[in-house]
Design an enzyme around this catalytic site. Structure first.
Site, PDB file in Angstrom:
ATOM      1  N   SER A 192       0.848  -1.186   0.000  1.00  0.00           N
ATOM      2  CA  SER A 192       0.000   0.000   0.000  1.00  0.00           C
ATOM      3  C   SER A 192       0.883   1.235   0.000  1.00  0.00           C
ATOM      4  CB  SER A 192      -0.914   0.029   1.237  1.00  0.00           C
ATOM      5  OG  SER A 192      -0.137   0.192   2.412  1.00  0.00           O
ATOM      6  N   LYS A 193       0.244   2.381  -0.086  1.00  0.00           N
ATOM      7  CA  LYS A 193       0.973   3.639   0.002  1.00  0.00           C
ATOM      8  C   LYS A 193       1.694   3.731   1.345  1.00  0.00           C
ATOM      9  CE  LYS A 193       0.206   8.650   0.098  1.00  0.00           C
ATOM     10  NZ  LYS A 193      -0.814   9.724   0.091  1.00  0.00           N
TER      11      LYS A 193
END
Length: 297
Positions: free
Chosen positions: A235-236
């Site tokens: 994920s970010k």
């Protein structure tokens, strides 16, 4: 059988990373293998998490990977009237109630199945004197909701016991993901939801909402989620790198469909055509997570 409609619904919080590419590929192949439609929806209902330019970048990456979708791209932030109408129906039916609790006040509650806190029902029978509504919650039920996931198998969850009454309208004024996704899937007549297994535990909540609103329940297929060496979802937040067409062969492999050697360097369109012809859910790893290398992700 009615025409199948699948969808890919990324959140524009950053570029398309490998885990999202896996979800896009799985949902695309599953829809096209059934001669169905495949639509794209930008899930930006939580505008506070939206990164400027991320939606356009995601769509550009999908195009570079050879994905072709049907119809116009739908954006949640432009559909607030639909969510409000559904919310108002639930309020009118008595299924929703105001909640004055802060996060700090429920921090000692038991952990829910998704890692959040089980709401103890403090405001279920009315706000305490002097308290104002901060959010609005949906009444849940203790009776288990059961469904069969096309990959993960039989799932059984008591929403009240394992999650508690959950928020539909947040304290910051945004509608919650659970409401928006249910309204969108019904409005777009989605028949097959193919997404990451990190959302498997949300499905019972969504089925509960579908029942209250009189919506049909789609078929569900929850793919293994790509995780790094530490077991954390890409994920970010974990600094996952952007993915593109060069990562398609690795995505095929992670979904149990390794490309033939002569297609490994072929144009993306040829790889996708092979995938549509050979898609078989039984070949996808029956797991909630799958570890990928830094090179793949």
């Amino acid at each position: 059988m009615s025409k199948r409609i699948g969808r890919f619904a990324p959140s524009p919080t950053g570029p398309l990373h490998f885990g999202s590419l896996m979800a896009a590929l799985g949902s695309f192949l599953d829809a096209r293998a059934q001669a169905g439609s495949w639509i794209v929806r930008i899930e930006d209902v939580d505008e506070s998490r939206t990164q400027p330019g991320a939606a356009d970048a995601i769509l550009a990456t999908l195009e570079a990977c050879g994905f072709e979708w049907d119809g116009a791209v739908v954006t949640q932030s432009r559909r607030m009237a639909l969510y409000r109408a559904a919310f108002d129906r639930l309020v009118a039916s008595g299924a929703v109630y105001p909640c004055g609790c802060t996060r700090k006040e429920i921090a000692d509650s038991a952990l829910a199945i998704d890692g959040a806190r089980i709401y103890p029902g403090t405001c279920r029978h009315g706000l305490a004197a002097g308290r104002a509504a901060r959010a609005f919650r949906l009444r849940t039920r203790i009776e288990p909701i059961e469904f069969v996931d096309r990959l993960q198998g039989q799932v059984r969850q008591s929403v009240e016991g394992e999650v508690g009454d959950f928020v539909l309208l947040r304290a910051d004024g945004f509608f919650a993901y659970q409401l928006a996704v249910v309204v969108d899937d019904a409005d777009q007549q989605v028949t097959d939801v193919v997404r990451g297994a990190d959302l498997l535990d949300s499905t019972a909540r969504q089925i509960h909402l579908q029942g209250l609103l009189g919506y049909p329940t789609p078929q569900y297929l929850h793919l293994p989620v790509a995780v790094d060496a530490k077991g954390e979802k890409l994920s970010k937040q974990t600094d996952a790198e952007a993915s593109g067409a060069a990562s398609l062969p690795a995505a095929f492999t992670s979904l149990g469909h390794p490309l033939p050697p002569d297609l490994a360097r072929a144009p993306a369109a040829e790889q996708l055509a092979w995938g549509i012809a050979h898609w078989d859910v039984a070949r996808v790893p029956k797991a909630r997570t799958i570890a990928v290398s830094a090179r793949e992700g």
